[in-house]
Design a protein around this motif. Structure first.
Motif, PDB file in Angstrom:
ATOM      1  N   VAL A  55       0.552  -1.064  -0.209  1.00  0.00           N
ATOM      2  CA  VAL A  55      -0.049   0.051   0.273  1.00  0.00           C
ATOM      3  C   VAL A  55       0.854   0.546   0.070  1.00  0.00           C
ATOM      4  O   VAL A  55       1.725   1.126   0.858  1.00  0.00           O
ATOM      5  N   HIS A  56       0.533   2.071  -0.700  1.00  0.00           N
ATOM      6  CA  HIS A  56       1.676   3.274  -1.033  1.00  0.00           C
ATOM      7  C   HIS A  56       0.338   4.495  -0.789  1.00  0.00           C
ATOM      8  O   HIS A  56      -0.478   4.450  -1.395  1.00  0.00           O
ATOM      9  N   THR A  57       0.616   6.111  -0.267  1.00  0.00           N
ATOM     10  CA  THR A  57      -0.019   7.078  -0.422  1.00  0.00           C
ATOM     11  C   THR A  57       0.304   8.034  -1.435  1.00  0.00           C
ATOM     12  O   THR A  57       1.919   8.061  -1.138  1.00  0.00           O
ATOM     13  N   VAL A  58       0.055   9.060  -1.936  1.00  0.00           N
ATOM     14  CA  VAL A  58       0.382   9.700  -2.516  1.00  0.00           C
ATOM     15  C   VAL A  58      -0.615  10.842  -2.588  1.00  0.00           C
ATOM     16  O   VAL A  58      -2.139  10.854  -1.612  1.00  0.00           O
ATOM     17  N   GLN A  59      -0.216  11.549  -3.116  1.00  0.00           N
ATOM     18  CA  GLN A  59      -1.543  13.218  -2.678  1.00  0.00           C
ATOM     19  C   GLN A  59      -1.759  13.634  -4.143  1.00  0.00           C
ATOM     20  O   GLN A  59      -0.878  13.432  -5.286  1.00  0.00           O
ATOM     21  N   ALA A  60      -4.173  13.964  -3.470  1.00  0.00           N
ATOM     22  CA  ALA A  60      -4.004  14.194  -4.959  1.00  0.00           C
ATOM     23  C   ALA A  60      -5.475  15.141  -4.242  1.00  0.00           C
ATOM     24  O   ALA A  60      -6.304  15.040  -3.130  1.00  0.00           O
ATOM     25  N   ASN A  61      -5.587  15.463  -5.185  1.00  0.00           N
ATOM     26  CA  ASN A  61      -7.085  16.252  -4.943  1.00  0.00           C
ATOM     27  C   ASN A  61      -7.947  16.795  -6.054  1.00  0.00           C
ATOM     28  O   ASN A  61      -7.749  17.042  -6.997  1.00  0.00           O
ATOM     29  N   LEU A  62      -9.095  16.097  -6.183  1.00  0.00           N
ATOM     30  CA  LEU A  62      -9.855  15.710  -7.761  1.00  0.00           C
ATOM     31  C   LEU A  62     -10.202  17.776  -8.631  1.00  0.00           C
ATOM     32  O   LEU A  62     -10.553  17.032  -8.976  1.00  0.00           O
ATOM     33  N   ARG A  63     -10.481  18.779  -7.052  1.00  0.00           N
ATOM     34  CA  ARG A  63     -10.200  19.952  -7.954  1.00  0.00           C
ATOM     35  C   ARG A  63      -8.791  19.631  -8.502  1.00  0.00           C
ATOM     36  O   ARG A  63      -9.264  21.529  -9.181  1.00  0.00           O
ATOM     37  N   TYR A  64      -7.545  19.191  -8.690  1.00  0.00           N
ATOM     38  CA  TYR A  64      -6.945  19.823  -9.033  1.00  0.00           C
ATOM     39  C   TYR A  64      -6.271  18.724 -10.463  1.00  0.00           C
ATOM     40  O   TYR A  64      -5.213  17.999  -9.679  1.00  0.00           O
ATOM     41  N   PRO A  65      -6.235  18.961 -11.450  1.00  0.00           N
ATOM     42  CA  PRO A  65      -6.438  17.632 -12.134  1.00  0.00           C
ATOM     43  C   PRO A  65      -5.083  17.300 -12.812  1.00  0.00           C
ATOM     44  O   PRO A  65      -4.755  15.997 -12.953  1.00  0.00           O
ATOM     45  N   ALA A  66      -4.007  17.695 -12.588  1.00  0.00           N
ATOM     46  CA  ALA A  66      -2.533  17.098 -12.535  1.00  0.00           C
ATOM     47  C   ALA A  66      -2.159  16.188 -11.362  1.00  0.00           C
ATOM     48  O   ALA A  66      -1.722  15.498 -12.244  1.00  0.00           O
ATOM     49  N   SER A  67      -2.480  16.798 -10.229  1.00  0.00           N
ATOM     50  CA  SER A  67      -2.610  15.933  -8.994  1.00  0.00           C
ATOM     51  C   SER A  67      -3.149  14.438  -9.460  1.00  0.00           C
ATOM     52  O   SER A  67      -2.792  13.422  -8.538  1.00  0.00           O
ATOM     53  N   VAL A  68      -4.483  14.326 -10.239  1.00  0.00           N
ATOM     54  CA  VAL A  68      -5.176  13.193 -10.913  1.00  0.00           C
ATOM     55  C   VAL A  68      -4.019  12.801 -11.724  1.00  0.00           C
ATOM     56  O   VAL A  68      -4.290  11.292 -11.439  1.00  0.00           O
ATOM     57  N   GLU A  69      -3.333  13.311 -12.371  1.00  0.00           N
ATOM     58  CA  GLU A  69      -3.046  12.445 -13.973  1.00  0.00           C
ATOM     59  C   GLU A  69      -1.638  11.528 -13.243  1.00  0.00           C
ATOM     60  O   GLU A  69      -0.999  10.809 -13.624  1.00  0.00           O
ATOM     61  N   ALA A  70      -1.131  12.569 -12.187  1.00  0.00           N
ATOM     62  CA  ALA A  70       0.242  11.835 -11.568  1.00  0.00           C
ATOM     63  C   ALA A  70      -0.011  10.633 -10.397  1.00  0.00           C
ATOM     64  O   ALA A  70       0.674  10.125 -11.083  1.00  0.00           O
ATOM     65  N   ALA A  71      -1.616  10.954 -10.067  1.00  0.00           N
ATOM     66  CA  ALA A  71      -1.682   9.435  -9.091  1.00  0.00           C
ATOM     67  C   ALA A  71      -1.868   8.636  -9.862  1.00  0.00           C
ATOM     68  O   ALA A  71      -2.287   7.335  -9.385  1.00  0.00           O
ATOM     69  N   LEU A  72      -2.242   8.436 -11.106  1.00  0.00           N
ATOM     70  CA  LEU A  72      -3.433   8.366 -11.440  1.00  0.00           C
ATOM     71  C   LEU A  72      -1.775   6.997 -12.887  1.00  0.00           C
ATOM     72  O   LEU A  72      -1.974   6.088 -13.832  1.00  0.00           O
ATOM     73  N   ARG A  73      -0.733   6.896 -13.309  1.00  0.00           N
ATOM     74  CA  ARG A  73       0.611   7.264 -13.556  1.00  0.00           C
ATOM     75  C   ARG A  73       0.584   5.234 -13.003  1.00  0.00           C
ATOM     76  O   ARG A  73       0.829   5.225 -12.399  1.00  0.00           O
ATOM     77  N   ASP A  74       0.700   5.028 -14.628  1.00  0.00           N
ATOM     78  CA  ASP A  74       0.980   2.860 -15.121  1.00  0.00           C
ATOM     79  C   ASP A  74      -0.200   2.614 -14.088  1.00  0.00           C
ATOM     80  O   ASP A  74       0.279   1.386 -13.664  1.00  0.00           O
TER      81      ASP A  74
END
Length: 321
Positions: A55-74
């Motif tokens: 389990v690995h946690t990362v930062q993302a906020n649905l109001r900021y698309p760039a953070s969501v895209e980074a979280a979904l990488r690979d």
């Protein structure tokens, strides 16, 4: 030979009530789990749900698309569980449950990931409830971006950390009288563990692509019956005072600013005016927990395992004491 360990599942909202059960279910099936949350430093409690490094946690906020895209990488699968019961600041129903769902879906499509989206029974573009309209808009946006996405609409959820049964049990501990809003409104409470199992089954490929499932428990209960069940489990005898929806809305205008169990918003009152149960169409199509081969647990079977802490003598109190 590919195994589940080769599959990376990114869970948005994985630190919430439903999220932690979903993470647990995925870990048991040996998936690699990335949990995308606004405050990853507060999600450390998820680590023991899996093996070291699973389990690995990362930062993302649905109001900021760039953070969501980074979280979904690979990522191979995206699961969106993010939802709110009341608006606060920038966390509005439209921003989180409509636009936020669209942001995850577009990022999933760009990453080539499959998607599971959790909505709610009652999602309806024509609903008088802002919450329900935003849920419907989120579903529409998800299917537009990822037509193969599986959508789950649970009824009200219950479980150890819920804001439903625990809320009424806490109110009963504080007050000899409980207001009853929508006493005859029907609900089909679903155990959070069963819904998490359904989501994990979808990741396994057992759910229909592009389908919308409605998830409810084994019983249809009125709001009055639910509260009476909670009172029986906790050994509390309380008077239930029925409130009209108009009076409840008037009180909610003030209680929406109250803390904890006392909080009640006008939109929540509006939601209580409609039944929250699995439709006959979903049953006929097999788009239910039972259709996935899951035998749902009842409120009476599960709630005593955690509501005992609201009894006057705790877990050692006998029934009827």
């Amino acid at each position: 030979m590919a195994t589940n360990l080769d599959t990376l599942v990114t869970v948005f909202g994985g630190s919430g009530f439903l999220g932690r059960s979903v993470v647990r279910a995925l870990c048991k099936r040996d998936y690699r789990v990335r949990v995308a949350v606004r405050r990853p430093e507060l999600a450390g409690f998820l680590q023991p749900l899996g093996r070291v490094g699973q389990v690995h946690t990362v930062q993302a906020n649905l109001r900021y698309p760039a953070s969501v895209e980074a979280a979904l990488r690979d990522s191979h699968v995206a699961i969106n569980l993010v939802g709110i019961l009341a608006e606060s600041g920038g966390q509005t129903f439209d921003a989180v449950q409509a636009k936020g769902a669209e942001t995850v879906a577009k990022a999933a499509a760009a990453a080539g990931a499959e998607m599971v989206h959790v909505s709610a029974i009652g999602a309806d573009e024509e609903s008088p409830s802002h919450y329900a309209r935003a849920k419907a808009a989120g579903e529409k946006a998800v299917l537009a971006a990822v037509p193969s996405a599986t959508i789950f609409r649970p009824s009200v959820l219950f479980g150890p950390e819920d804001q439903f049964t625990n809320r009424f049990a806490a109110l009963a501990r504080m007050s000899p009288v409980l207001p009853l809003i929508g006493g005859e409104t029907k609900m089909q409470p679903a155990y959070v563990g069963d819904v998490a199992t359904a989501i994990a089954d979808a990741v396994d490929g057992k759910a229909k692509k592009g389908a919308t499932y409605e998830l409810g428990g084994p019983e249809v209960l009125t709001m009055r019956e639910i509260i009476e069940t909670i009172l029986a489990i906790t050994g509390r005898k309380r008077m239930l005072i029925p409130l009209s929806f108009s009076l409840a809305r008037f009180q909610a205008a003030f209680l929406q600013f109250a803390p904890g169990a006392l909080k009640l918003t006008p939109d929540q009152v509006t939601l209580l005016e409609r039944d929250n149960i699995v439709s006959e169409a979903a049953k006929a199509a097999g788009l239910t927990l039972e259709g996935l081969g899951i035998a749902p647990d009842s409120l009476e079977a599960i709630a005593p395992q955690y509501l005992w802490r609201f009894r006057s003598a705790g877990q050692f109190q006998r029934n009827g004491a």
